[in-house]
Design a protein around this motif. Structure first.
Motif, PDB file in Angstrom:
ATOM      1  N   ARG A  54      12.382 -15.447 -16.544  1.00 11.54           N
ATOM      2  CA  ARG A  54      12.996 -16.231 -15.472  1.00 11.54           C
ATOM      3  C   ARG A  54      13.710 -15.343 -14.467  1.00 11.54           C
ATOM      4  NH1 ARG A  54      16.679 -20.779 -17.859  1.00 11.54           N
ATOM      5  NH2 ARG A  54      17.096 -21.028 -15.638  1.00 11.54           N
ATOM      6  N   ALA A  55      14.358 -14.287 -14.953  1.00 13.69           N
ATOM      7  CA  ALA A  55      15.042 -13.367 -14.043  1.00 13.69           C
ATOM      8  C   ALA A  55      14.041 -12.681 -13.119  1.00 13.69           C
ATOM      9  CB  ALA A  55      15.826 -12.324 -14.837  1.00 13.69           C
ATOM     10  N   LEU A  56      12.924 -12.234 -13.672  1.00 13.78           N
ATOM     11  CA  LEU A  56      11.903 -11.593 -12.849  1.00 13.78           C
ATOM     12  C   LEU A  56      11.316 -12.566 -11.836  1.00 13.78           C
ATOM     13  CD1 LEU A  56       9.844  -9.357 -15.298  1.00 13.78           C
ATOM     14  CD2 LEU A  56      11.404  -8.632 -13.501  1.00 13.78           C
ATOM     15  N   GLU A  57      11.082 -13.798 -12.276  1.00  8.70           N
ATOM     16  CA  GLU A  57      10.539 -14.812 -11.369  1.00  8.70           C
ATOM     17  C   GLU A  57      11.476 -15.031 -10.187  1.00  8.70           C
ATOM     18  OE1 GLU A  57       8.421 -19.198 -11.696  1.00  8.70           O
ATOM     19  OE2 GLU A  57       9.985 -18.649 -13.129  1.00  8.70           O
ATOM     20  N   ALA A  89       2.765  -8.650 -15.099  1.00  8.69           N
ATOM     21  CA  ALA A  89       1.322  -8.862 -14.999  1.00  8.69           C
ATOM     22  C   ALA A  89       0.986 -10.340 -14.794  1.00  8.69           C
ATOM     23  CB  ALA A  89       0.634  -8.335 -16.252  1.00  8.69           C
ATOM     24  N   GLN A  90       1.770 -11.219 -15.395  1.00  9.87           N
ATOM     25  CA  GLN A  90       1.530 -12.658 -15.232  1.00  9.87           C
ATOM     26  C   GLN A  90       1.970 -13.156 -13.854  1.00  9.87           C
ATOM     27  OE1 GLN A  90       3.765 -14.159 -18.545  1.00  9.87           O
ATOM     28  NE2 GLN A  90       2.058 -14.029 -19.981  1.00  9.87           N
ATOM     29  N   LEU A  91       3.125 -12.659 -13.389  1.00 10.69           N
ATOM     30  CA  LEU A  91       3.682 -13.150 -12.128  1.00 10.69           C
ATOM     31  C   LEU A  91       2.994 -12.545 -10.921  1.00 10.69           C
ATOM     32  CD1 LEU A  91       7.458 -13.001 -13.142  1.00 10.69           C
ATOM     33  CD2 LEU A  91       6.108 -15.073 -12.794  1.00 10.69           C
ATOM     34  N   ILE A  92       2.611 -11.262 -11.007  1.00  6.95           N
ATOM     35  CA  ILE A  92       1.921 -10.596  -9.900  1.00  6.95           C
ATOM     36  C   ILE A  92       0.687  -9.895 -10.468  1.00  6.95           C
ATOM     37  CG2 ILE A  92       2.150  -9.034  -7.916  1.00  6.95           C
ATOM     38  CD1 ILE A  92       5.110  -9.286  -8.079  1.00  6.95           C
ATOM     39  N   PRO A  93      -0.397 -10.637 -10.673  1.00 13.27           N
ATOM     40  CA  PRO A  93      -1.580 -10.064 -11.332  1.00 13.27           C
ATOM     41  C   PRO A  93      -2.190  -8.891 -10.563  1.00 13.27           C
ATOM     42  CG  PRO A  93      -1.700 -12.474 -11.250  1.00 13.27           C
ATOM     43  CD  PRO A  93      -0.559 -12.069 -10.379  1.00 13.27           C
ATOM     44  N   ASN A  94      -1.988  -8.848  -9.243  1.00 17.61           N
ATOM     45  CA  ASN A  94      -2.579  -7.785  -8.435  1.00 17.61           C
ATOM     46  C   ASN A  94      -1.726  -6.519  -8.399  1.00 17.61           C
ATOM     47  OD1 ASN A  94      -0.768  -9.480  -6.942  1.00 17.61           O
ATOM     48  ND2 ASN A  94      -1.309  -8.369  -5.094  1.00 17.61           N
ATOM     49  N   ALA A  95      -0.599  -6.498  -9.125  1.00 16.59           N
ATOM     50  CA  ALA A  95       0.233  -5.290  -9.170  1.00 16.59           C
ATOM     51  C   ALA A  95      -0.548  -4.157  -9.826  1.00 16.59           C
ATOM     52  CB  ALA A  95       1.524  -5.558  -9.938  1.00 16.59           C
ATOM     53  N   GLU A  96      -0.441  -2.962  -9.245  1.00 13.95           N
ATOM     54  CA  GLU A  96      -1.130  -1.793  -9.778  1.00 13.95           C
ATOM     55  C   GLU A  96      -0.118  -0.875 -10.476  1.00 13.95           C
ATOM     56  OE1 GLU A  96      -4.796  -1.141  -6.796  1.00 13.95           O
ATOM     57  OE2 GLU A  96      -2.841  -0.941  -5.841  1.00 13.95           O
ATOM     58  N   ILE A  97      -0.613  -0.037 -11.377  1.00 13.81           N
ATOM     59  CA  ILE A  97       0.252   0.721 -12.276  1.00 13.81           C
ATOM     60  C   ILE A  97       0.261   2.205 -11.906  1.00 13.81           C
ATOM     61  CG2 ILE A  97       0.770   1.266 -14.680  1.00 13.81           C
ATOM     62  CD1 ILE A  97       0.895  -1.721 -14.033  1.00 13.81           C
ATOM     63  N   VAL A  98       1.457   2.770 -11.843  1.00 11.49           N
ATOM     64  CA  VAL A  98       1.636   4.221 -11.754  1.00 11.49           C
ATOM     65  C   VAL A  98       2.372   4.647 -13.018  1.00 11.49           C
ATOM     66  CG1 VAL A  98       2.694   6.138 -10.508  1.00 11.49           C
ATOM     67  CG2 VAL A  98       1.720   4.211  -9.234  1.00 11.49           C
ATOM     68  N   VAL A  99       1.792   5.577 -13.772  1.00 11.51           N
ATOM     69  CA  VAL A  99       2.369   6.009 -15.039  1.00 11.51           C
ATOM     70  C   VAL A  99       3.096   7.338 -14.837  1.00 11.51           C
ATOM     71  CG1 VAL A  99       1.948   6.556 -17.466  1.00 11.51           C
ATOM     72  CG2 VAL A  99       0.505   4.874 -16.298  1.00 11.51           C
ATOM     73  N   VAL A 100       4.361   7.387 -15.266  1.00 10.82           N
ATOM     74  CA  VAL A 100       5.157   8.613 -15.181  1.00 10.82           C
ATOM     75  C   VAL A 100       5.268   9.211 -16.575  1.00 10.82           C
ATOM     76  CG1 VAL A 100       7.404   9.609 -14.573  1.00 10.82           C
ATOM     77  CG2 VAL A 100       6.472   7.709 -13.228  1.00 10.82           C
ATOM     78  N   THR A 101       5.048  10.513 -16.665  1.00 12.67           N
ATOM     79  CA  THR A 101       5.143  11.208 -17.948  1.00 12.67           C
ATOM     80  C   THR A 101       5.745  12.588 -17.722  1.00 12.67           C
ATOM     81  OG1 THR A 101       3.899  11.867 -19.928  1.00 12.67           O
ATOM     82  CG2 THR A 101       2.826  12.218 -17.803  1.00 12.67           C
ATOM     83  N   THR A 102       5.902  13.349 -18.781  1.00 14.23           N
ATOM     84  CA  THR A 102       6.324  14.742 -18.702  1.00 14.23           C
ATOM     85  C   THR A 102       5.164  15.617 -19.179  1.00 14.23           C
ATOM     86  OG1 THR A 102       7.231  14.793 -20.940  1.00 14.23           O
ATOM     87  CG2 THR A 102       8.714  14.088 -19.169  1.00 14.23           C
ATOM     88  N   PRO A 103       5.268  16.935 -19.016  1.00 14.93           N
ATOM     89  CA  PRO A 103       4.152  17.796 -19.446  1.00 14.93           C
ATOM     90  C   PRO A 103       3.953  17.826 -20.963  1.00 14.93           C
ATOM     91  CG  PRO A 103       5.649  18.959 -17.961  1.00 14.93           C
ATOM     92  CD  PRO A 103       6.336  17.704 -18.361  1.00 14.93           C
ATOM     93  N   GLN A 104       4.945  17.350 -21.701  1.00 10.06           N
ATOM     94  CA  GLN A 104       4.850  17.383 -23.159  1.00 10.06           C
ATOM     95  C   GLN A 104       3.697  16.508 -23.627  1.00 10.06           C
ATOM     96  OE1 GLN A 104       8.492  16.243 -25.001  1.00 10.06           O
ATOM     97  NE2 GLN A 104       7.900  16.932 -27.043  1.00 10.06           N
ATOM     98  N   VAL A 105       2.830  17.049 -24.423  1.00  9.78           N
ATOM     99  CA  VAL A 105       1.640  16.319 -24.872  1.00  9.78           C
ATOM    100  C   VAL A 105       2.030  15.053 -25.631  1.00  9.78           C
ATOM    101  CG1 VAL A 105      -0.408  16.419 -26.329  1.00  9.78           C
ATOM    102  CG2 VAL A 105       0.211  18.384 -24.901  1.00  9.78           C
ATOM    103  N   ALA A 106       3.068  15.139 -26.459  1.00  4.29           N
ATOM    104  CA  ALA A 106       3.501  13.964 -27.213  1.00  4.29           C
ATOM    105  C   ALA A 106       3.935  12.847 -26.272  1.00  4.29           C
ATOM    106  CB  ALA A 106       4.645  14.339 -28.149  1.00  4.29           C
TER     107      ALA A 106
END
Length: 375
Positions: free
Chosen positions: A206-209, A239-256
């Motif tokens: 509800r907060a996101l909506e 994903a339910q509220l804005i199905p057309n949203a695209e994803i950017v994934v943030v990570t670090t160089p650590q393989v784990a």
């Protein structure tokens, strides 16, 4: 020369822009009355949306500045009032362009706003920092940008954007504060003294909506959503509220860390969203002699990019490798993002380049109303 007319004063007042709504005060119905006496004194009555509007002084000064420039005007008196319920209803109708309430504009077929959900597999990788710097970099490039701080439990965006004013509320419509030309909304703006949020799934949804439907975003070019780490309720709700949203994934160089981040990317496959790229943060620390110290290992971002490309069946590029820099950390603490600071450091260049790539990505026409019809 003669004194200006009421119409001429009103025309001049169209140059005064509400700092939060970003529209002329004349268009918003904030100018209640204009009076001009023979001695050249112009009195302007302005109605604000709320009595405690934190930007009343700026609006007052802007009104004085544009009116005093008119011929034969010797003094400008600005009286501040508050909108009544009818005025607020008219304002809400104006802002929604006649659309019914509770509509999420970003999920509508004809909407052209690029929506990017910034995600990560785990905390501590600098996801919020990347969100803030990408947003301010895009705004500096001339785009209209907004941020939704969807990390409900770990909200951090307002201080990073140096936002201290609370949102203004017009009936049930929320006017988001603006920092560095970016509109921002966060649950942290509604909490007192860093109070923790103790909510479960339905309340989070509800907060996101509300953030998407009840906030006046205007015509944005880009909306960035700072997701909490992992693949929990909020990521699914977005994903339910804005199905057309695209994803950017943030990570670090650590393989784990990259292996954990892969789960965030794979969630997009289940929700039928597209992963548009990977950002590797904390890639290295440049030493005084020009060499690089890889504190968190190497190759995690490239490995994640390659793995997601294989698993999802389309290219998931490595958008940037952002090195560790002290001004990057300091900018988050002081509310002055490194992306808009002077300079061309390696981190600044990497972030700006990633922002440019995301800002200029082609948008598909599937499901959009093109305004054409066969003869």
């Amino acid at each position: 020369m003669s004194l200006p007319t009421v119409e001429e004063v009103t025309t001049a007042l169209a140059a005064v822009i509400d700092p939060e709504i970003r529209r002329p005060i004349t268009e918003l119905g904030m100018v209640r009355k204009v009076e001009i006496n023979p001695e050249g004194v112009v009195t302007v009555d302005i109605d604000l949306t709320t009595a405690g509007c934190p930007l009343r002084d700026k609006i007052t000064n802007d009104v004085r500045e544009v009116v005093i420039q008119l011929p034969e005007v010797v003094e400008v008196v600005v009286n501040i009032g508050v909108m009544d319920e009818k005025q607020k209803a008219n304002l809400r109708k104006t802002l929604r362009n006649g659309e019914p309430e509770r509509v999420i504009p970003f999920s509508q077929p004809g909407n052209l706003t690029r929506v990017y959900a910034i995600s990560s597999g785990k905390g501590g990788v600098g996801k919020s920092s990347m969100t803030v710097n990408l947003a301010t970099a895009m705004a500096a490039q001339g785009l209209k940008v907004g941020i939704v701080d969807a990390d409900i439990y770990g909200f951090s965006i307002p201080p990073m954007m140096k936002i201290q004013n609370p949102p203004q509320v017009v009936d049930n419509m929320i006017i988001p504060p603006v920092g560095y030309d970016v509109k921002v909304i966060s649950i942290g703006m509604f909490m007192q003294e860093n109070t923790p949020v103790v909510w479960r799934g339905p309340m989070l949804h509800r907060a996101l909506e509300q953030f998407f439907a009840d906030v006046f975003w205007g015509d944005l070019d880009v909306l960035l959503i700072d997701l909490p780490p992992g693949t929990g309720d909020i990521a699914i709700s977005v994903a339910q509220l804005i199905p057309n949203a695209e994803i950017v994934v943030v990570t670090t160089p650590q393989v784990a860390a990259a292996e954990v981040a892969e789960r965030a990317g794979m969630l997009a496959k289940q929700t039928e969203q597209r992963v548009v790229g990977v950002i590797e943060n904390m890639s290295y620390l440049e030493m005084p002699d020009g060499s690089r110290m890889e504190l968190f290992g190497s190759g995690g971002g490239q490995a994640l990019s390659a793995q997601l490309t294989e698993l999802l069946g389309y290219d998931v590029p490595l958008l940037a490798q952002v090195p560790l820099e002290q001004p990057l950390r300091e900018g988050g603490d002081t509310g002055h993002p490194i992306a808009i600071q002077d300079g061309t450091s390696a981190a600044q260049n990497a972030i700006r380049e990633a922002a440019s790539q995301l800002a200029t990505r082609a948008r598909g026409l599937s499901g959009r109303n093109l305004g054409v019809a066969p003869l």
